[in-house]
Design a protein around this motif. Structure first.
Motif, PDB file in Angstrom:
ATOM      1  N   ILE A 180      30.989  17.218   8.549  1.00  0.00           N
ATOM      2  CA  ILE A 180      30.660  18.371   9.386  1.00  0.00           C
ATOM      3  C   ILE A 180      29.636  19.260   8.673  1.00  0.00           C
ATOM      4  CG2 ILE A 180      31.598  20.545  10.311  1.00  0.00           C
ATOM      5  CD1 ILE A 180      34.215  18.962  10.860  1.00  0.00           C
ATOM      6  N   PHE A 181      29.852  19.489   7.396  1.00  0.00           N
ATOM      7  CA  PHE A 181      28.933  20.346   6.643  1.00  0.00           C
ATOM      8  C   PHE A 181      27.601  19.659   6.390  1.00  0.00           C
ATOM      9  CE2 PHE A 181      32.611  22.945   6.076  1.00  0.00           C
ATOM     10  CZ  PHE A 181      32.107  24.226   5.885  1.00  0.00           C
ATOM     11  N   ALA A 182      27.612  18.348   6.275  1.00  0.00           N
ATOM     12  CA  ALA A 182      26.351  17.620   6.111  1.00  0.00           C
ATOM     13  C   ALA A 182      25.493  17.755   7.365  1.00  0.00           C
ATOM     14  CB  ALA A 182      26.637  16.149   5.814  1.00  0.00           C
ATOM     15  N   GLU A 183      26.117  17.653   8.539  1.00  0.00           N
ATOM     16  CA  GLU A 183      25.388  17.809   9.795  1.00  0.00           C
ATOM     17  C   GLU A 183      24.930  19.249   9.993  1.00  0.00           C
ATOM     18  OE1 GLU A 183      24.569  15.225  12.062  1.00  0.00           O
ATOM     19  OE2 GLU A 183      25.072  14.248  10.158  1.00  0.00           O
ATOM     20  N   LEU A 184      25.769  20.193   9.601  1.00  0.00           N
ATOM     21  CA  LEU A 184      25.395  21.599   9.706  1.00  0.00           C
ATOM     22  C   LEU A 184      24.205  21.902   8.799  1.00  0.00           C
ATOM     23  CD1 LEU A 184      25.957  24.457  10.759  1.00  0.00           C
ATOM     24  CD2 LEU A 184      27.591  24.741   8.877  1.00  0.00           C
ATOM     25  N   SER A 185      24.189  21.305   7.625  1.00  0.00           N
ATOM     26  CA  SER A 185      23.084  21.514   6.683  1.00  0.00           C
ATOM     27  C   SER A 185      21.757  21.084   7.289  1.00  0.00           C
ATOM     28  CB  SER A 185      23.348  20.746   5.388  1.00  0.00           C
ATOM     29  OG  SER A 185      24.504  21.223   4.734  1.00  0.00           O
ATOM     30  N   LYS A 186      21.774  19.972   8.012  1.00  0.00           N
ATOM     31  CA  LYS A 186      20.559  19.495   8.666  1.00  0.00           C
ATOM     32  C   LYS A 186      20.096  20.494   9.728  1.00  0.00           C
ATOM     33  CE  LYS A 186      21.941  14.642   8.152  1.00  0.00           C
ATOM     34  NZ  LYS A 186      22.342  13.423   8.917  1.00  0.00           N
ATOM     35  N   ALA A 187      21.047  21.070  10.439  1.00  0.00           N
ATOM     36  CA  ALA A 187      20.706  21.972  11.539  1.00  0.00           C
ATOM     37  C   ALA A 187      20.134  23.296  11.055  1.00  0.00           C
ATOM     38  CB  ALA A 187      21.950  22.221  12.402  1.00  0.00           C
ATOM     39  N   VAL A 188      20.621  23.796   9.913  1.00  0.00           N
ATOM     40  CA  VAL A 188      20.151  25.094   9.420  1.00  0.00           C
ATOM     41  C   VAL A 188      19.092  24.955   8.334  1.00  0.00           C
ATOM     42  CG1 VAL A 188      22.304  26.258  10.009  1.00  0.00           C
ATOM     43  CG2 VAL A 188      22.052  25.234   7.738  1.00  0.00           C
ATOM     44  N   SER A 189      18.794  23.704   7.958  1.00  0.00           N
ATOM     45  CA  SER A 189      17.725  23.402   6.996  1.00  0.00           C
ATOM     46  C   SER A 189      17.975  23.944   5.586  1.00  0.00           C
ATOM     47  CB  SER A 189      16.374  23.916   7.518  1.00  0.00           C
ATOM     48  OG  SER A 189      16.067  23.306   8.758  1.00  0.00           O
ATOM     49  N   PHE A 190      19.222  24.074   5.195  1.00  0.00           N
ATOM     50  CA  PHE A 190      19.571  24.316   3.796  1.00  0.00           C
ATOM     51  C   PHE A 190      20.984  23.781   3.583  1.00  0.00           C
ATOM     52  CE2 PHE A 190      21.361  28.088   5.771  1.00  0.00           C
ATOM     53  CZ  PHE A 190      22.517  28.346   5.048  1.00  0.00           C
ATOM     54  N   ARG A 191      21.285  23.445   2.327  1.00  0.00           N
ATOM     55  CA  ARG A 191      22.557  22.770   2.054  1.00  0.00           C
ATOM     56  C   ARG A 191      23.730  23.738   2.120  1.00  0.00           C
ATOM     57  NH1 ARG A 191      25.624  21.062  -2.709  1.00  0.00           N
ATOM     58  NH2 ARG A 191      26.913  19.275  -2.105  1.00  0.00           N
ATOM     59  N   VAL A 192      24.661  23.425   3.008  1.00  0.00           N
ATOM     60  CA  VAL A 192      25.897  24.196   3.144  1.00  0.00           C
ATOM     61  C   VAL A 192      27.057  23.267   2.814  1.00  0.00           C
ATOM     62  CG1 VAL A 192      27.236  25.712   4.642  1.00  0.00           C
ATOM     63  CG2 VAL A 192      24.804  25.392   5.079  1.00  0.00           C
ATOM     64  N   HIS A 193      27.993  23.734   2.026  1.00  0.00           N
ATOM     65  CA  HIS A 193      29.178  22.941   1.729  1.00  0.00           C
ATOM     66  C   HIS A 193      30.379  23.877   1.671  1.00  0.00           C
ATOM     67  CE1 HIS A 193      28.865  24.347  -2.488  1.00  0.00           C
ATOM     68  NE2 HIS A 193      27.568  24.135  -2.323  1.00  0.00           N
ATOM     69  N   PRO A 194      31.601  23.353   1.793  1.00  0.00           N
ATOM     70  CA  PRO A 194      32.784  24.222   1.861  1.00  0.00           C
ATOM     71  C   PRO A 194      32.893  25.219   0.720  1.00  0.00           C
ATOM     72  CG  PRO A 194      33.382  21.993   2.472  1.00  0.00           C
ATOM     73  CD  PRO A 194      31.960  21.933   1.993  1.00  0.00           C
ATOM     74  N   HIS A 195      32.581  24.787  -0.514  1.00  0.00           N
ATOM     75  CA  HIS A 195      32.752  25.695  -1.643  1.00  0.00           C
ATOM     76  C   HIS A 195      31.696  26.794  -1.641  1.00  0.00           C
ATOM     77  CE1 HIS A 195      35.505  25.926  -5.008  1.00  0.00           C
ATOM     78  NE2 HIS A 195      34.541  26.498  -5.717  1.00  0.00           N
ATOM     79  N   LEU A 196      30.561  26.552  -0.992  1.00  0.00           N
ATOM     80  CA  LEU A 196      29.550  27.598  -0.871  1.00  0.00           C
ATOM     81  C   LEU A 196      30.101  28.775  -0.068  1.00  0.00           C
ATOM     82  CD1 LEU A 196      26.499  28.162  -1.532  1.00  0.00           C
ATOM     83  CD2 LEU A 196      26.035  27.453   0.810  1.00  0.00           C
ATOM     84  N   LEU A 197      30.898  28.471   0.947  1.00  0.00           N
ATOM     85  CA  LEU A 197      31.493  29.536   1.756  1.00  0.00           C
ATOM     86  C   LEU A 197      32.542  30.305   0.959  1.00  0.00           C
ATOM     87  CD1 LEU A 197      31.845  27.925   5.299  1.00  0.00           C
ATOM     88  CD2 LEU A 197      29.910  29.097   4.247  1.00  0.00           C
ATOM     89  N   ARG A 198      33.175  29.639  -0.008  1.00  0.00           N
ATOM     90  CA  ARG A 198      34.120  30.337  -0.892  1.00  0.00           C
ATOM     91  C   ARG A 198      33.363  31.356  -1.750  1.00  0.00           C
ATOM     92  NH1 ARG A 198      39.397  29.564  -2.767  1.00  0.00           N
ATOM     93  NH2 ARG A 198      39.797  29.741  -5.009  1.00  0.00           N
ATOM     94  N   HIS A 199      32.197  30.972  -2.225  1.00  0.00           N
ATOM     95  CA  HIS A 199      31.355  31.904  -2.980  1.00  0.00           C
ATOM     96  C   HIS A 199      30.896  33.054  -2.078  1.00  0.00           C
ATOM     97  CE1 HIS A 199      30.667  30.058  -6.948  1.00  0.00           C
ATOM     98  NE2 HIS A 199      30.898  28.908  -6.331  1.00  0.00           N
TER      99      HIS A 199
END
Length: 418
Positions: free
Chosen positions: A335-354
């Motif tokens: 899910i986060f890999a697909e979201l990263s493509k859509a927003v054009s930067f890498r998003v991952h679960p731990h990034l949201l923790r930060h």
């Protein structure tokens, strides 16, 4: 011979992992298999250790060394072998120090600075994180100690004094080397830097709305994925903790919340790779708007699948053979890999923790709490122990902003018209 990590359930229905020969499907090393079977840690930790054992086997096989034989025979390792290994643990598996033949075409560039630049760039890009290098050494040490104890110290056996001295020297040397690997300071978070810039966060929050035209997910997955992303951002919880949330963990009172329970190897969890709560049990607050979405998801999308009635987990798979069963952590990664493509930067679960930690700091300071109280609240919210040093890891950006503010104030005193 190639290796692979395979999961299985033991007699107590706990998920275990073993490193196997890929071609024959047998344990690559029976001492390592016994080591993993004897571990008392969570399944996630055992899995992590198994993959590091796979790394050790692949490395030492490539240089013609049998780890367990070296310990069992008392031969151990030469200084040259250890030196090569201690260098290798700091680099990616695919990194090679062999010079490429193409380098010859650069013979006319003889400046020493250029040579150093090329060398430094190649090596910095190939290096693994400091935590990975330390983990590799930690697993290596534990494996050596396990084999030594079971071949030289089990029962009435007493190892020869010479071997005892050499083995103790080996382990102490490895521990010193592990301690010398410090966390890299190459990347410094500045006073104005956030893990997710404001404009990027706003776009992310917009695009994950189920009705947004640029939402990258299929219609059936949009509400669930929206809940996943908002929950991680609102609570700062880990991916595995979210995957382990049950319907019974949902508190829909005046102040909505989720109970994060620590139930390692939950027998009611049918997943092959059961997620685990690494930190303390706690209660995570939710907004009323998000709780409303969760209830809608339970009453609509989740209710579509008969398999959902067979378990109590909140988030379920919507496709494939696992439809209606608890969602896999690898699905959350997808899910986060697909979201990263859509927003054009890498998003991952731990990034949201930060990101949650940054937002928490800003809100808490706005409410007038001092640093000590904020840190205590943060430890509870993140499930850290009272003595945990993780606060400093997540608080680097906030410290930079405080330092910048103090520096600016001091500069204004020195130069009033600044």
């Amino acid at each position: 011979m190639p290796f692979r990590v395979t999961a299985y359930r033991d007699y107590h229905d706990k998920t275990r992992y073993v490193v196997e020969h890929s071609e024959v499907g047998l344990p690559a090393d029976f001492f390592l298999a016994a080591f993993n079977a004897d571990m008392k840690e969570t399944s996630d930790t055992i899995r992590t250790y198994a993959y590091q054992q796979k790394y050790l086997l692949e490395y030492f096989e490539s240089v013609g060394i049998d780890i367990t034989y070296r310990v069992e025979s008392g031969e151990l390792f030469t200084e040259s072998e250890l030196s090569d290994f201690l260098h290798a643990v700091r680099y990616r598996v695919d990194h090679s120090l062999k010079q490429s033949p193409k380098v010859a075409s650069f013979e006319r560039f003889r400046e020493r600075d250029l040579d150093l630049l090329i060398h430094a760039t190649a090596h910095s890009e190939a290096k693994v994180a400091s935590s990975t290098a330390r983990l590799r050494l930690s697993v290596f040490i534990k494996v050596l100690e396990f084999v030594y104890e079971n071949t030289h110290e089990s029962g009435p056996r007493i190892p020869p004094k010479d071997l005892m001295v050499r083995f103790e020297r080996l382990i102490s040397g490895l521990k010193r080397e592990r301690g010398s690997i410090k966390t890299s300071n190459d990347v410094v978070k500045g006073a104005n830097e956030k893990v997710i810039p404001d404009d990027e966060l706003i776009r992310l929050l917009e695009i994950i709305k189920p009705s947004h035209p640029d939402n990258p997910f299929s219609q059936i997955n949009r509400l669930r994925n929206h809940i996943i992303i908002l929950t991680l951002l609102e609570t700062g919880d880990r991916r595995g903790e979210l995957a382990g949330i049950k319907l019974s963990d949902i508190n829909d009172n005046i102040n909505p919340s989720l109970y994060i329970n620590k139930t390692p190897d939950d027998p009611s969890d049918p997943r092959k790779h059961r997620p685990a709560t690494k930190t303390r049990a706690r209660e995570s607050s939710l907004s009323k708007a998000l709780m409303k979405e969760i209830k809608l998801y339970i009453d609509t999308d989740r209710a579509r699948y008969a398999a959902g009635e067979m378990h109590d987990f909140l988030l379920v798979s919507h496709k494939g053979t696992s439809v209606g069963k608890p969602i896999a952590t690898k699905t959350i990664n997808y899910i986060f890999a697909e979201l990263s493509k859509a927003v054009s930067f890498r998003v991952h679960p731990h990034l949201l923790r930060h990101a949650w930690n940054e937002l928490f700091e800003v809100k808490a300071r706005a409410l007038g709490y001092d640093s000590q109280v904020i840190n205590d609240m943060r430890k509870y919210a993140c499930g850290w122990s009272d003595t945990s040093e993780m606060v400093s890891h997540y608080n680097q950006g906030n410290l930079a902003r405080l330092v910048a503010g103090i520096s600016a104030a001091e500069q204004s005193k020195l130069v009033p018209n600044l």
